[in-house]
Design an enzyme around this catalytic site. Structure first.
Site, PDB file in Angstrom:
ATOM      1  N   ALA A  58       0.832  -1.214   0.000  1.00  0.00           N
ATOM      2  CA  ALA A  58       0.000   0.000   0.000  1.00  0.00           C
ATOM      3  C   ALA A  58       0.862   1.258   0.000  1.00  0.00           C
ATOM      4  O   ALA A  58       0.578   2.218  -0.730  1.00  0.00           O
ATOM      5  CB  ALA A  58      -0.935  -0.018   1.216  1.00  0.00           C
ATOM      6  N   CYS A  65       4.269 -11.782  -1.492  1.00  0.00           N
ATOM      7  CA  CYS A  65       3.590 -12.988  -1.976  1.00  0.00           C
ATOM      8  C   CYS A  65       4.576 -13.974  -2.590  1.00  0.00           C
ATOM      9  O   CYS A  65       4.274 -15.173  -2.704  1.00  0.00           O
ATOM     10  CB  CYS A  65       2.518 -12.607  -2.989  1.00  0.00           C
ATOM     11  N   GLY A  80       0.596  -2.084   7.376  1.00  0.00           N
ATOM     12  CA  GLY A  80       0.380  -3.516   7.182  1.00  0.00           C
ATOM     13  C   GLY A  80      -0.097  -4.247   8.423  1.00  0.00           C
ATOM     14  O   GLY A  80      -0.751  -3.665   9.305  1.00  0.00           O
ATOM     15  N   GLY A 128      -2.129 -16.468  11.395  1.00  0.00           N
ATOM     16  CA  GLY A 128      -2.922 -15.300  11.020  1.00  0.00           C
ATOM     17  C   GLY A 128      -2.169 -14.013  11.331  1.00  0.00           C
ATOM     18  O   GLY A 128      -1.043 -14.049  11.841  1.00  0.00           O
ATOM     19  N   THR A 140      -9.081   8.587   7.660  1.00  0.00           N
ATOM     20  CA  THR A 140      -9.324   8.091   9.010  1.00  0.00           C
ATOM     21  C   THR A 140     -10.226   9.106   9.722  1.00  0.00           C
ATOM     22  O   THR A 140     -10.716  10.054   9.093  1.00  0.00           O
ATOM     23  CB  THR A 140      -7.992   7.972   9.783  1.00  0.00           C
ATOM     24  N   SER A 141     -10.375   8.939  11.035  1.00  0.00           N
ATOM     25  CA  SER A 141     -11.204   9.912  11.759  1.00  0.00           C
ATOM     26  C   SER A 141     -10.541  11.298  11.780  1.00  0.00           C
ATOM     27  O   SER A 141     -11.167  12.275  12.193  1.00  0.00           O
ATOM     28  CB  SER A 141     -11.523   9.416  13.172  1.00  0.00           C
ATOM     29  N   VAL A 176      -6.589 -16.817  -4.199  1.00  0.00           N
ATOM     30  CA  VAL A 176      -6.261 -18.110  -4.811  1.00  0.00           C
ATOM     31  C   VAL A 176      -4.966 -18.600  -4.208  1.00  0.00           C
ATOM     32  O   VAL A 176      -4.087 -17.812  -3.864  1.00  0.00           O
ATOM     33  CB  VAL A 176      -6.172 -17.983  -6.355  1.00  0.00           C
TER      34      VAL A 176
HETATM   35  P1  FAD Z   1       2.831  -4.748   4.142  1.00  0.00           P
HETATM   36  O1  FAD Z   1       3.084  -5.248   2.782  1.00  0.00           O
HETATM   37  O2  FAD Z   1       3.036  -5.670   5.282  1.00  0.00           O
HETATM   38  O3  FAD Z   1       3.727  -3.474   4.376  1.00  0.00           O
HETATM   39  C1  FAD Z   1       3.665  -2.740   5.564  1.00  0.00           C
HETATM   40  C2  FAD Z   1       5.060  -2.277   5.922  1.00  0.00           C
HETATM   41  O4  FAD Z   1       4.956  -1.270   6.911  1.00  0.00           O
HETATM   42  C3  FAD Z   1       5.909  -3.361   6.533  1.00  0.00           C
HETATM   43  O5  FAD Z   1       7.033  -3.638   5.738  1.00  0.00           O
HETATM   44  C4  FAD Z   1       6.296  -2.806   7.898  1.00  0.00           C
HETATM   45  O6  FAD Z   1       7.666  -3.061   8.225  1.00  0.00           O
HETATM   46  C5  FAD Z   1       6.074  -1.343   7.739  1.00  0.00           C
HETATM   47  N1  FAD Z   1       5.765  -0.658   9.002  1.00  0.00           N
HETATM   48  C6  FAD Z   1       4.871  -1.050   9.937  1.00  0.00           C
HETATM   49  N2  FAD Z   1       4.814  -0.157  10.944  1.00  0.00           N
HETATM   50  C7  FAD Z   1       5.709   0.815  10.640  1.00  0.00           C
HETATM   51  C8  FAD Z   1       6.114   2.000  11.287  1.00  0.00           C
HETATM   52  N3  FAD Z   1       5.571   2.382  12.449  1.00  0.00           N
HETATM   53  N4  FAD Z   1       7.072   2.750  10.714  1.00  0.00           N
HETATM   54  C9  FAD Z   1       7.611   2.383   9.539  1.00  0.00           C
HETATM   55  N5  FAD Z   1       7.263   1.261   8.874  1.00  0.00           N
HETATM   56  C10 FAD Z   1       6.308   0.488   9.408  1.00  0.00           C
HETATM   57  N6  FAD Z   1      -1.869 -11.604  -0.672  1.00  0.00           N
HETATM   58  C11 FAD Z   1      -2.469 -11.971  -1.820  1.00  0.00           C
HETATM   59  O7  FAD Z   1      -3.440 -11.348  -2.229  1.00  0.00           O
HETATM   60  N7  FAD Z   1      -1.999 -13.044  -2.545  1.00  0.00           N
HETATM   61  C12 FAD Z   1      -0.927 -13.770  -2.136  1.00  0.00           C
HETATM   62  O8  FAD Z   1      -0.505 -14.712  -2.824  1.00  0.00           O
HETATM   63  C13 FAD Z   1      -0.304 -13.414  -0.930  1.00  0.00           C
HETATM   64  N8  FAD Z   1       0.750 -14.126  -0.472  1.00  0.00           N
HETATM   65  C14 FAD Z   1       1.374 -13.724   0.660  1.00  0.00           C
HETATM   66  C15 FAD Z   1       2.465 -14.448   1.119  1.00  0.00           C
HETATM   67  C16 FAD Z   1       3.134 -14.058   2.259  1.00  0.00           C
HETATM   68  C17 FAD Z   1       4.307 -14.847   2.752  1.00  0.00           C
HETATM   69  C18 FAD Z   1       2.692 -12.904   2.969  1.00  0.00           C
HETATM   70  C19 FAD Z   1       3.410 -12.454   4.211  1.00  0.00           C
HETATM   71  C20 FAD Z   1       1.592 -12.200   2.557  1.00  0.00           C
HETATM   72  C21 FAD Z   1       0.925 -12.597   1.395  1.00  0.00           C
HETATM   73  N9  FAD Z   1      -0.186 -11.898   0.934  1.00  0.00           N
HETATM   74  C22 FAD Z   1      -0.806 -12.298  -0.216  1.00  0.00           C
HETATM   75  C23 FAD Z   1      -0.711 -10.740   1.678  1.00  0.00           C
HETATM   76  C24 FAD Z   1      -0.154  -9.446   1.117  1.00  0.00           C
HETATM   77  O9  FAD Z   1       1.221  -9.547   1.016  1.00  0.00           O
HETATM   78  C25 FAD Z   1      -0.557  -8.314   2.022  1.00  0.00           C
HETATM   79  O10 FAD Z   1      -1.953  -8.233   2.041  1.00  0.00           O
HETATM   80  C26 FAD Z   1       0.000  -6.983   1.556  1.00  0.00           C
HETATM   81  O11 FAD Z   1       1.395  -7.017   1.522  1.00  0.00           O
HETATM   82  C27 FAD Z   1      -0.440  -5.867   2.497  1.00  0.00           C
HETATM   83  O12 FAD Z   1       0.168  -4.696   2.116  1.00  0.00           O
HETATM   84  P2  FAD Z   1       0.427  -3.529   3.174  1.00  0.00           P
HETATM   85  O13 FAD Z   1       1.181  -2.474   2.444  1.00  0.00           O
HETATM   86  O14 FAD Z   1      -0.811  -3.186   3.862  1.00  0.00           O
HETATM   87  O15 FAD Z   1       1.352  -4.188   4.271  1.00  0.00           O
END
Ligand code: FAD
Length: 559
Positions: free
Chosen positions: A13, A44, A115, A248, A277-278, A335
C-alpha cells in the site's frame, strides 16, 4: 509551497501510494518510512524464495530506496520507524533503527500503510532460533539460510491458512517432512468444510501429516536451546527441527490508536470511502485498515495484496489531488496453489453468509476445466452461494486443477457488479475445446442455481446421504452398470438413465428418491424425468458419486 506527503510503511500500500502521488504531483515532497530493511518487496513471492523456486532474491525487490529516489524522487528511508503521530502539530516522530536517533517530520497529508504482523501467541518456546514467521524479506532470509546451514529434516507448521499451505509445499519441496497443525477442524478456514475436506486429503496424499481441531500447546527445547518437540493440545508430540508460525495476522494499528484515531472492532484503522481516518488529514490503506465487504456492505478486515495495492494507489491520489473514486469494496477474492491443487474463493462462503445473517442457498458442481473430448481436462469442484429469491451471487469457492482461478475471477467480477445467477448464466465467455466448454463451469453452476431456485431440482450433499437413508429415501444410481459395480452410494439401486422410464415401477411410489450419477449431471436429467412423471420428492446428489467418495475419504470413512 510543495505539499509534504509522509507515508508510514513502504511495501504494497505504501509504495503504491508514493508512486501514484508522484505521478499526479511532480512537486510534492514525498517521504516513505519503512522500519524493515526493504521497500516494495514481493511478500507474496517469499514462500517461493524460501522453497528455492525463485532463485534470484533480487527479483523480489520491486524497488530499492535508490531506484525510488532516481525514478520517482521519493525519499524512502528504510530502517526508520514512525513511533508517534502528533496530530495537532501535524508531524510524526521517527526513529532511525540503526543509530537510535529520533527526529520529527511535518506533514500536510499522512498516509498510514503499516500492514499487519503475524500473530504470535504468548507461549513457551516460541523465541527459539528455529521458530520462524514469514512476513518480510528478513524472515524469508532467516528461514532460507537456516535450511541451508542446518539441513533440518522435520518441520511443524502451525496454522493451515494460505501461508501455512504454501509453506507446506515449499518446505516439502526442500526435502522436509511436514506436519501441519490447525485449530479449526478443517484446513483453509475461510472455505466451507465440504470444500476444505478434500484439500486436507490431498495434503495427506502428498505426505503431509495434518492435525486438525487441535492447537500448539508448547514447544519443548532440545540441544542448543532449539525447539525440538511440538506438544499439541490433544497430547500429540511432534519431533521437529523447524517451526513455522502462520496462525494469522493482526493489523499494525497501535500507532493510529495511540494518536486517537478510530479503530474498528477487529483493530483495523477505520476509514471512510475516501480512505480518510477519523482525522481527514490522515489516510490509511492496506492490511492495517478496514475495507468494506463487497457482499455485506459492512466494514471488515481482508488482508490481501490486491486491495492493499489498489487502496494504496487511491490514497496516494487523494493525498495530492483531494479527489478520487470511492474506495473499491472488497470481495476477498483469493487463490492459492500447492502440490498441484488450486483453491480459490470469492465473496461469502456458506458459513460466512450464516455469520452475516444473510439468507443463502448454494449449489455444487464438478466439471472439467475444458471439454472432456479434448485431452487433458482437469476436474474442478465449484460451489456457488447465492441469495434465494433474488439469486444475487454471494460467493463461490473452487477446488481443482487448471482453470479454477479463471472461474472464481469471473464470479468475483459478477459480485463486483451486484450480479445474479441469471447474469452468470448468460455471460458470453471465451471458448475453444482446449480452454473451456460452450457451457462453462460458471454457466453450469448458474444453471443449477437457477433451476434450484425455481424449484426444478433440489440438491443434497454427501454429508446428507446417511440421514436420508435412515429416513427411508430410495437411492437410485443412474450410471451404466460397470460404473455402478465399481462403487456407488451404499444401498443404491442401479437403473441406468436410458432405462429409467421403462423401469419406473422398481422405484417405490411412496418413497422420496435420491438420485446419483458420477458428477451430478446425468442424475439431474433423471430427476427431471422422475419429476415429470409425477414423483414428488426427488433430489439430486450434488457432485455425484465422485463427490461422495471424496467426502467419505476426507472424513475417514472407507470409500
Ligand atoms: P505490508 O506489505 O506488510 O507493508 C507494511 C510495511 O509497513 C511493513 O514492511 C512494515 O515493516 C512497515 N511498518 C509497519 N509499521 C511501521 C512503522 N511504524 N514505521 C515504519 N514502517 C512500518 N496476498 C495476496 O493477495 N496473494 C498472495 O498470494 C499473498 N501471499 C502472501 C504471502 C506471504 C508470505 C505474505 C506475508 C503475505 C501474502 N499476501 C498475499 C498478503 C499481502 O502480502 C498483504 O496483504 C500486503 O502485503 C499488504 O500490504 P500492506 O502495504 O498493507 O502491508
Amino acid at each position: 509551497m510543495a505539499r509534504r506527503i509522509l507515508i508510514v510503511g513502504g511495501v504494497a500500500a505504501g509504495a503504491s501510494a508514493a508512486t501514484r502521488a508522484r505521478r499526479l504531483d511532480e512537486h510534492a515532497e514525498i517521504i516513505v518510512f519503512e522500519k524493515s530493511g526493504h521497500v516494495s518487496f514481493a511478500n507474496c513471492g517469499l514462500p517461493y524464495y524460501v522453497g528455492g523456486v525463485i532463485t534470484d532474491r533480487d527479483a523480489l525487490l520491486m524497488m530499492t530506496p535508490e531506484r525510488f529516489q532516481k525514478q520517482f524522487r521519493v525519499d524512502a528511508r528504510v530502517r526508520h520507524e514512525v513511533v508517534e503521530i502528533d496530530r495537532s502539530g501535524k508531524r510524526v516522530r521517527v526513529r532511525n533503527l540503526d543509530d537510535g536517533q529520533e527526529y520529527w517530520e511535518a506533514y500536510d497529508r499522512l498516509i498510514l500503510a503499516p500492514g499487519a504482523s503475524p500473530i504470535i501467541p504468548p507461549m513457551e518456546g516460541l523465541d527459539a532460533p528455529n521458530v520462524f514467521v514469514l512476513r518480510n524479506m528478513e524472515d524469508a532470509d532467516a528461514i532460507h539460510s537456516w535450511i541451508d546451514r542446518h539441513d533440518p529434516k522435520r518441520a511443524v507448521i502451525v496454522g493451515a491458512g494460505f501461508i501455512g499451505l504454501e509453506g507446506a509445499e515449499v518446505l516439502a519441496g526442500r526435502g522436509l517432512h511436514v506436519e501441519l497443525v490447525e485449530l479449526q477442524p478443517q484446513v483453509l478456514p475461510p472455505l466451507d468444510e465440504d470444500m476444505a475436506g478434500p484439500v486436507a486429503a490431498h495434503l495427506r496424499d502428498q505426505g503431509v501429516v495434518v492435525h486438525l481441531g487441535t492447537a500448539l500447546k508448547s514447544l519443548e527445547r532440545g540441544a542448543d536451546d532449539l525447539a525440538a518437540t511440538a506438544v499439541l493440545n490433544d497430547g500429540t508430540r511432534i519431533e521437529c527441527d523447524l517451526v513455522l508460525m502462520s496462525i494469522g495476522v493482526k493489523p499494525n494499528s497501535k500507532l493510529a490508536a495511540d494518536a486517537g484515531l478510530e479503530l474498528g472492532p477487529r483493530g483495523g484503522i477505520r476509514v471512510n470511502e475516501r480512505l480518510e481516518t477519523s482525522d481527514p488529514l490522515i489516510l490509511a490503506a492496506g492490511d492495517a485498515a478496514e475495507v468494506v465487504d463487497a457482499v455485506t456492505g459492512r466494514p471488515t478486515m481482508i488482508p490481501l495484496a490486491g486491495p492493499a495495492n489498489k487502496h494504496g494507489r487511491l490514497a496516494g491520489q487523494i493525498a495530492v489531488t483531494g479527489e478520487g473514486p470511492p474506495a473499491a469494496r472488497v470481495a476477498g477474492t483469493a487463490v492459492v496453489g500447492f502440490f498441484g491443487l488450486t483453491v480459490a474463493t470469492t465473496g461469502l462462503s456458506v458459513k460466512a453468509a450464516q455469520r452475516a445473517g444473510i439468507k443463502h442457498a448454494h449449489v455444487l458442481i464438478r466439471r472439467g476445466h475444458h471439454v472432456g473430448y479434448y485431452p487433458g481436462a482437469e476436474e474442478m469442484k465449484l460451489k456457488l452461494v447465492y441469495e434465494p429469491g433474488t439469486r444475487r451471487v454471494l460467493g463461490a469457492q473452487g477446488v481443482g486443477g487448471a482453470g479454477v482461478d479463471r472461474r472464481i475471477d469471473v464470479i468475483a467480477t459478477a459480485i463486483h457488479f451486484g450480479g445474479r445467477a441469471d447474469d452468470l448464466a448468460s455471460l458470453d465467455l471465451a471458448y475453444a475445446p482446449q480452454y473451456g466448454a460452450a457451457k462453462d463451469p460458471v454457466h453450469i453452476a448458474a444453471f443449477v442455481a437457477d433451476n434450484q431456485d425455481r424449484g426444478l431440482v433440489s440438491q443434497v450433499e454427501p454429508a446428507d446421504v446417511a440421514r436420508l437413508r435412515e429416513e427411508g429415501w430410495f437411492i437410485v444410481d443412474v450410471r451404466p452398470p460397470a460404473m455402478h459395480a465399481a462403487g456407488c452410494v451404499e444401498g443404491a439401486v442401479n437403473i441406468p438413465l436410458p432405462q429409467l422410464r421403462e423401469r419406473l415401477d422398481e422405484i417405490p411410489g411412496d418413497r422420496p428418491v435420491l438420485v446419483h450419477c458420477q458428477v451430478g449431471q446425468t442424475s439431474y436429467n433423471a430427476c427431471r424425468i422422475l419429476t415429470g412423471l409425477g414423483r414428488e420428492k426427488v433430489v439430486n446428489l450434488a457432485g455425484g458419486y465422485a463427490a461422495y467418495a471424496e467426502w467419505q475419504r476426507s472424513v475417514g470413512q472407507p470409500g
